[in-house]
Write an enzyme that holds these catalytic residues in place. Structure first.
Site, mmCIF file in Angstrom:
data_model
loop_
_atom_site.group_PDB
_atom_site.id
_atom_site.type_symbol
_atom_site.label_atom_id
_atom_site.label_comp_id
_atom_site.label_asym_id
_atom_site.label_seq_id
_atom_site.Cartn_x
_atom_site.Cartn_y
_atom_site.Cartn_z
ATOM 1 N N ASP A 67 1.351 2.583 3.556
ATOM 2 C CA ASP A 67 0.509 3.773 3.409
ATOM 3 C C ASP A 67 1.351 5.040 3.542
ATOM 4 O OD1 ASP A 67 -1.773 5.235 2.895
ATOM 5 O OD2 ASP A 67 -2.525 5.155 4.947
ATOM 6 N N ASN A 121 -5.453 7.317 -5.882
ATOM 7 C CA ASN A 121 -6.161 8.554 -5.517
ATOM 8 C C ASN A 121 -5.287 9.787 -5.729
ATOM 9 O OD1 ASN A 121 -4.563 7.638 -3.330
ATOM 10 N ND2 ASN A 121 -5.800 8.776 -1.843
ATOM 11 N N HIS A 156 1.701 5.346 -1.644
ATOM 12 C CA HIS A 156 1.399 6.562 -2.394
ATOM 13 C C HIS A 156 2.712 7.192 -2.844
ATOM 14 C CE1 HIS A 156 -2.834 6.709 -0.918
ATOM 15 N NE2 HIS A 156 -2.304 6.163 0.168
ATOM 16 N N HIS A 215 -4.738 -0.845 5.591
ATOM 17 C CA HIS A 215 -4.276 -0.179 6.822
ATOM 18 C C HIS A 215 -5.192 -0.465 8.024
ATOM 19 C CE1 HIS A 215 -7.075 2.582 4.970
ATOM 20 N NE2 HIS A 215 -6.165 3.148 4.205
ATOM 21 N N HIS A 273 0.864 -1.200 0.000
ATOM 22 C CA HIS A 273 0.000 0.000 0.000
ATOM 23 C C HIS A 273 0.889 1.235 0.000
ATOM 24 C CE1 HIS A 273 -3.848 2.134 1.367
ATOM 25 N NE2 HIS A 273 -2.920 3.087 1.275
#
EC number: 3.5.2.3
Length: 339
Positions: A239, A40, A14, A167, A12
């Site tokens: 995350d 996102n 970003h 998460h 996970h």
């Protein structure tokens, strides 16, 4: 003392876009073999061409690293687009309940609506993996718990669909994973090592603000226990979510913790503290390979030694700074070599 971790996987992640992507990607692409990339963005990855363009951008700024792309589940997603994504090798479908986190304004508005269930039925047939930001509107510390009825409905309605509670943050969710064969979860470094005290027990620390919130000591201890024993239905997903310090110090603070630069040393420190270093390989890689059926990943070896590592306070992007989790602290483990 040394440890070598083989093919670390971040389930996970970003990495943002444009200049920020260039600034932060290396912190993940160098030590990790692969990562599940979140969709996102400011312009979310709601269609196959956009997702593939983003994949190409990541590949252009990394080497020996596999981005595992995800498609943003939204109200306008069609069966045709789902089929197109499948044909192009996209295996992950990311569901954000509308408005629940950063750039989730385009998320799914009716989680149990007819169209949502139809998409999930077809996702099951095509072999997608559903990753869900499992929160529902309600009191901030109960949002994950309030999503349990949705998770149970999904698990029972689509028994062959692998569903990942992203998460995991609430100890009450553990029972769901134990109950349903097709429910799995990822755990972050911050949810297994921090509590609300780190966010607001003294001065408010905006760099520890994330969604779902870090919660109570009981939550942290129960989740840490899952990680330390490398529970077979749990994989590591950082995350890691960078934001500029200028935004983190604003009157409207975005959710996200930038942990990528410290992940492997901090996990080594945490697992050694609890005499569980022998389980770190499974937590950081082996479980994800099994859960997500990953093979043919770039081979990678990360060698760490028990030597002090002073965490930089920030990373740079153009004229902006990005605060690093535990910046200025000294960790007891250091990443020595990546091969």
């Amino acid at each position: 003392m040394e440890i070598t971790l083989f093919d670390p996987i971040d389930a996970h992640l970003h990495v943002r876009e444009n200049a920020l992507l260039k600034a932060v990607l290396r912190y993940s692409s160098e030590p990790f073999s692969a990562a599940v990339i979140m969709p996102n963005l400011s312009k979310p990855l709601t269609d196959t061409p956009t997702t593939l363009e983003y994949e190409e951008e990541i590949l252009n700024h990394s080497s020996n690293f596999k981005p595992l792309m995800s498609l943003y589940f939204n109200d306008d997603l069609t069966l045709e687009e789902l089929q197109r994504a499948h044909e192009k090798g996209i295996r992950f479908l990311k569901l954000y309940p509308k408005g629940m986190t950063t750039n989730a304004q385009n998320g799914t508005s009716d989680l149990l609506g007819e169209k949502t269930l139809e998409i999930l039925e077809n996702a099951q047939k095509l072999g997608f993996i559903l990753c869900i930001h499992a929160e529902q509107a309600g009191f901030c510390l109960d949002k994950e718990f309030l999503c349990h009825s949705v998770l149970e409905t999904f698990a029972l309605s689509f028994p062959k669909l692998k569903i990942i509670i992203e998460h995991l943050s609430d100890w009450r969710s553990i029972a769901l994973i134990e109950k349903h064969a097709n429910l799995y979860a990822t755990l972050t470094l911050h949810h297994i090592s921090m509590t609300l005290d780190d966010l607001l027990g003294g001065s408010l620390n905006p760099h520890c603000f994330c969604k779902p919130l870090i919660k109570t000591k009981k939550d942290q201890e129960r989740l840490l226990s899952l990680a330390l024993k490398a529970h077979p239905k749990i994989s590591f997903g950082s995350d890691s979510a960078p934001h500029f310090i200028s935004k983190k110090h604003s009157t409207s603070i975005p959710a996200g913790i930038f942990s990528a630069p410290i992940l492997l040393p901090a996990l080594c420190e945490l697992f050694e503290k609890h005499n569980a270093l022998e389980n770190l390989q499974a937590f950081i890689s082996d479980n994800a390979k099994k859960i997500y059926a990953l093979d043919n990943l770039p081979a990678k070896k990360a060698r760490l030694s028990k030597k002090p590592f002073i965490v930089p306070t920030h990373a740079l992007c153009l004229n902006e700074k990005i605060a690093i989790l535990r910046g200025g602290e000294t960790l007891s483990w250091n990443l020595q070599e990546i091969a």
